[in-house]
Write a protein that holds these residues in place. Sequence first.
Motif, PDB file in Angstrom:
ATOM      1  N   ALA A 268      17.741   1.910  -3.432  1.00 42.17           N
ATOM      2  CA  ALA A 268      17.788   2.746  -2.232  1.00 42.17           C
ATOM      3  C   ALA A 268      16.393   2.929  -1.677  1.00 42.17           C
ATOM      4  CB  ALA A 268      18.413   4.109  -2.564  1.00 42.17           C
ATOM      5  N   LEU A 269      16.299   3.393  -0.435  1.00 42.46           N
ATOM      6  CA  LEU A 269      15.041   3.802   0.182  1.00 42.46           C
ATOM      7  C   LEU A 269      15.098   5.297   0.439  1.00 42.46           C
ATOM      8  CD1 LEU A 269      14.512   0.975   2.859  1.00 42.46           C
ATOM      9  CD2 LEU A 269      13.423   1.157   0.603  1.00 42.46           C
ATOM     10  N   ILE A 270      13.986   5.978   0.190  1.00 44.03           N
ATOM     11  CA  ILE A 270      13.883   7.398   0.489  1.00 44.03           C
ATOM     12  C   ILE A 270      12.599   7.635   1.272  1.00 44.03           C
ATOM     13  CG2 ILE A 270      12.774   7.981  -1.717  1.00 44.03           C
ATOM     14  CD1 ILE A 270      14.395  10.636  -1.622  1.00 44.03           C
ATOM     15  N   GLN A 271      12.720   8.292   2.406  1.00 43.61           N
ATOM     16  CA  GLN A 271      11.553   8.540   3.263  1.00 43.61           C
ATOM     17  C   GLN A 271      11.146   9.997   3.156  1.00 43.61           C
ATOM     18  OE1 GLN A 271      11.757   6.700   7.110  1.00 43.61           O
ATOM     19  NE2 GLN A 271      10.349   8.177   8.037  1.00 43.61           N
ATOM     20  N   LEU A 272       9.855  10.216   2.850  1.00 44.55           N
ATOM     21  CA  LEU A 272       9.337  11.561   2.649  1.00 44.55           C
ATOM     22  C   LEU A 272       8.448  11.971   3.810  1.00 44.55           C
ATOM     23  CD1 LEU A 272       8.576  11.281  -1.179  1.00 44.55           C
ATOM     24  CD2 LEU A 272      10.695  11.938  -0.023  1.00 44.55           C
ATOM     25  N   GLY A 273       7.931  13.205   3.762  1.00 38.17           N
ATOM     26  CA  GLY A 273       7.221  13.772   4.896  1.00 38.17           C
ATOM     27  C   GLY A 273       5.878  13.144   5.192  1.00 38.17           C
TER      28      GLY A 273
ATOM     29  N   PRO B 157       0.833  -1.209   0.000  1.00 35.76           N
ATOM     30  CA  PRO B 157       0.000   0.000   0.000  1.00 35.76           C
ATOM     31  C   PRO B 157       0.864   1.255   0.000  1.00 35.76           C
ATOM     32  CG  PRO B 157      -0.028  -1.059   2.160  1.00 35.76           C
ATOM     33  CD  PRO B 157       0.684  -1.986   1.239  1.00 35.76           C
ATOM     34  N   PRO B 158       0.297   2.389  -0.390  1.00 34.75           N
ATOM     35  CA  PRO B 158       1.067   3.640  -0.355  1.00 34.75           C
ATOM     36  C   PRO B 158       1.664   3.879   1.023  1.00 34.75           C
ATOM     37  CG  PRO B 158      -0.955   3.975  -1.575  1.00 34.75           C
ATOM     38  CD  PRO B 158      -1.046   2.590  -0.981  1.00 34.75           C
ATOM     39  N   SER B 159       2.908   4.318   1.043  1.00 33.61           N
ATOM     40  CA  SER B 159       3.616   4.574   2.295  1.00 33.61           C
ATOM     41  C   SER B 159       4.537   5.764   2.094  1.00 33.61           C
ATOM     42  CB  SER B 159       4.427   3.348   2.717  1.00 33.61           C
ATOM     43  OG  SER B 159       5.407   3.047   1.740  1.00 33.61           O
ATOM     44  N   ALA B 160       5.006   6.329   3.199  1.00 31.31           N
ATOM     45  CA  ALA B 160       5.884   7.499   3.112  1.00 31.31           C
ATOM     46  C   ALA B 160       7.281   7.136   2.634  1.00 31.31           C
ATOM     47  CB  ALA B 160       5.964   8.181   4.476  1.00 31.31           C
ATOM     48  N   THR B 161       7.613   5.832   2.667  1.00 30.00           N
ATOM     49  CA  THR B 161       8.924   5.376   2.203  1.00 30.00           C
ATOM     50  C   THR B 161       8.802   4.766   0.812  1.00 30.00           C
ATOM     51  OG1 THR B 161       9.555   4.889   4.482  1.00 30.00           O
ATOM     52  CG2 THR B 161      10.921   3.943   2.750  1.00 30.00           C
ATOM     53  N   LEU B 162       9.653   5.231  -0.092  1.00 34.47           N
ATOM     54  CA  LEU B 162       9.646   4.735  -1.470  1.00 34.47           C
ATOM     55  C   LEU B 162      10.884   3.881  -1.724  1.00 34.47           C
ATOM     56  CD1 LEU B 162       8.585   8.010  -3.359  1.00 34.47           C
ATOM     57  CD2 LEU B 162       7.130   6.046  -2.762  1.00 34.47           C
ATOM     58  N   HIS B 163      10.692   2.856  -2.540  1.00 34.74           N
ATOM     59  CA  HIS B 163      11.802   1.999  -2.973  1.00 34.74           C
ATOM     60  C   HIS B 163      12.260   2.488  -4.341  1.00 34.74           C
ATOM     61  CE1 HIS B 163      13.624  -1.527  -4.956  1.00 34.74           C
ATOM     62  NE2 HIS B 163      14.035  -1.853  -3.739  1.00 34.74           N
ATOM     63  N   LEU B 164      13.549   2.779  -4.466  1.00 33.51           N
ATOM     64  CA  LEU B 164      14.125   3.258  -5.725  1.00 33.51           C
ATOM     65  C   LEU B 164      15.035   2.185  -6.298  1.00 33.51           C
ATOM     66  CD1 LEU B 164      15.213   6.827  -4.512  1.00 33.51           C
ATOM     67  CD2 LEU B 164      12.942   6.064  -5.247  1.00 33.51           C
ATOM     68  N   SER B 165      14.992   2.011  -7.603  1.00 36.20           N
ATOM     69  CA  SER B 165      15.873   1.043  -8.252  1.00 36.20           C
ATOM     70  C   SER B 165      16.335   1.576  -9.602  1.00 36.20           C
ATOM     71  CB  SER B 165      15.168  -0.306  -8.418  1.00 36.20           C
ATOM     72  OG  SER B 165      14.008  -0.171  -9.208  1.00 36.20           O
ATOM     73  N   ASN B 166      17.286   0.858 -10.189  1.00 36.01           N
ATOM     74  CA  ASN B 166      17.879   1.238 -11.477  1.00 36.01           C
ATOM     75  C   ASN B 166      18.680   2.542 -11.364  1.00 36.01           C
ATOM     76  OD1 ASN B 166      18.274   0.362 -14.157  1.00 36.01           O
ATOM     77  ND2 ASN B 166      16.899   1.962 -14.910  1.00 36.01           N
ATOM     78  N   ILE B 167      19.335   2.711 -10.208  1.00 36.54           N
ATOM     79  CA  ILE B 167      20.152   3.907  -9.983  1.00 36.54           C
ATOM     80  C   ILE B 167      21.545   3.667 -10.584  1.00 36.54           C
ATOM     81  CG2 ILE B 167      21.156   5.436  -8.236  1.00 36.54           C
ATOM     82  CD1 ILE B 167      18.918   4.487  -6.333  1.00 36.54           C
ATOM     83  N   PRO B 168      22.010   4.533 -11.505  1.00 29.33           N
ATOM     84  CA  PRO B 168      23.339   4.332 -12.107  1.00 29.33           C
ATOM     85  C   PRO B 168      24.447   4.659 -11.096  1.00 29.33           C
ATOM     86  CG  PRO B 168      22.379   6.372 -12.908  1.00 29.33           C
ATOM     87  CD  PRO B 168      21.315   5.700 -12.074  1.00 29.33           C
TER      88      PRO B 168
END
Length: 553
Positions: A516-521, A473-484
């Motif tokens: 990476a993980l990025i946590q937003l407000g 479900p939607p959450s304040a933490t996003l999973h990022l991938s394919n980062i060069p």
Amino acid sequence: MKRPFSNNPPVCPISPATLPQDDDEEMLQVERGSDELLSQTGAVSNGSVMSPAPNHADNNNDAKKVKLDTKNPGAPSRVIHIRNIPNEVTEAEIVHLGIPFGKVTNVLVLKGKNQAFLEMSDEVCATTMVNYFTNCTAQLRGRAVYVQFSNHKELKTDQTHSNAQNPSAQAALQAAQALVNQTDTQGGPNTVLRVIVEHMIYPVTLDVLYQIFSRVGKVLKIVTFTKNNTFQALIQYPDVVTAQAAKMTLDGQNIYNACCTLRIEYSKLSNLNVKYNNDKSRDYTNPNLPTGDPALDSALAIGVSSLSAPNLNLPNRTGENATPTGMPFTGMPLAGVTPTAAALGAAGIRLPGQPSPNCVLLVSNLNEEMVTPDALFTLFGVYGDVQRVKILFNKKDNALVQMSEPHQTQLAISHLDKMKTWGKQIRVTLSKHQTVQLPKEGQPDAGLTKDYSNSPLHRFKKPGSKNYQNIYPPSATLHLSNIPPTVDEEQIKEAFTHAGASVKAFKFFPKDRKMALIQLGSVEEAIAALIKMHNFQLSDSSHLRVSFSKSTI
């Protein structure tokens, strides 16, 4: 204390039928040679029929014919001959036909000949089984099969073709033995099953369970509940035979790929007392039970809506769906089980009396200033492959989103309905439309309708995609991938800040710097950031992939 099986035939769940009278004899054709199926000693062996020689183009060539008299089943034998079985039937399904009558000691399935042999521990068990199925037609996968004594006294297996070399047969026999040896600690063979759904990544509803368990036989009642944070259900069948068949066939199976695993045991209850027909409980033998919702029951009483088994038709008062619509058809084929009409929601097969599965969602209460087809494609694409999007011309806070599969619509409803997006709480429901129509050539549309059927950004286009295992479900933490490797933490944080998000924390994966993980407000910020940043170009050859995470930093 072991619970013994009774030698009395169980109650017949199907109307009596007789063996076909148009065939005077059944011709069983078998290859000759050292691996002969029917030996000269009056025993049946696991032979080359199960593993045909590659040089034989036709199993019927160079065969000898053994006549089996169908009008006179012959003298009792502990070996039972089963005819007219479907091609896809497994050893487990053959074994569970015999389980209610006693111990099953061997099984042989002739897949190419639609026949099988089942060996019981003694003639008493075999006689009980044959007598029962003489007056009550056995069924496998919806096809009537015919049960009679074999001319042979035992299923003889040699070292080359023993069941030790056939894992599926061995597993079926072991499961049968475990069932016979079951003690009273879990409840013995019973008409009521207790079902636990483990690793439930996708929502599992009462209707999904009904469609799956109806595959085995008629379901009378279902009660669902949550215990110890685990979704569970009690399911009642009309007789022990069907309940045992369901346990044998479905225990350990996955509803969806690699998740939603069914764990089935016998309940100590012998009957379910269902008071309401709603999304938590259902008595399919009594469609007139109240829903437990006073307002809805009043509406039903005056004929505004109707309640019918197996579907509970509930009025939906949102937007275009003001008219009553049936509950969604969401069942998926279980892994390892050939799909039938009771478990094929994702394949679009319709059960009698049920609405056609729908892949179109109505999304309402959108922010007209912010919404675009691309934004909805990205957001709903987290839960399925979006095919088309249409923002309604005369009501731009409403849109239609067409997914590729019915179960994906359920995922989107489960995770996005009532989610605050662009400052407004959006509503997500099933649409009455079966498809999103593209504008005709020359018809003004102002870019409100878009087709994404050939988009390279679909997350689930590969069958069994691992992305199905990472839906949250939607959450304040996003999973990022394919980062060069050329992009560092500050560059990523700066890009998200420029997109309007307030970054609270960031962390590369220790063993894989491409993720990476990025946590937003807030969750609302994360939704907006995912819409803007998914497929964001980080370098000449790399585009960022963004999804919701279950983790926090």
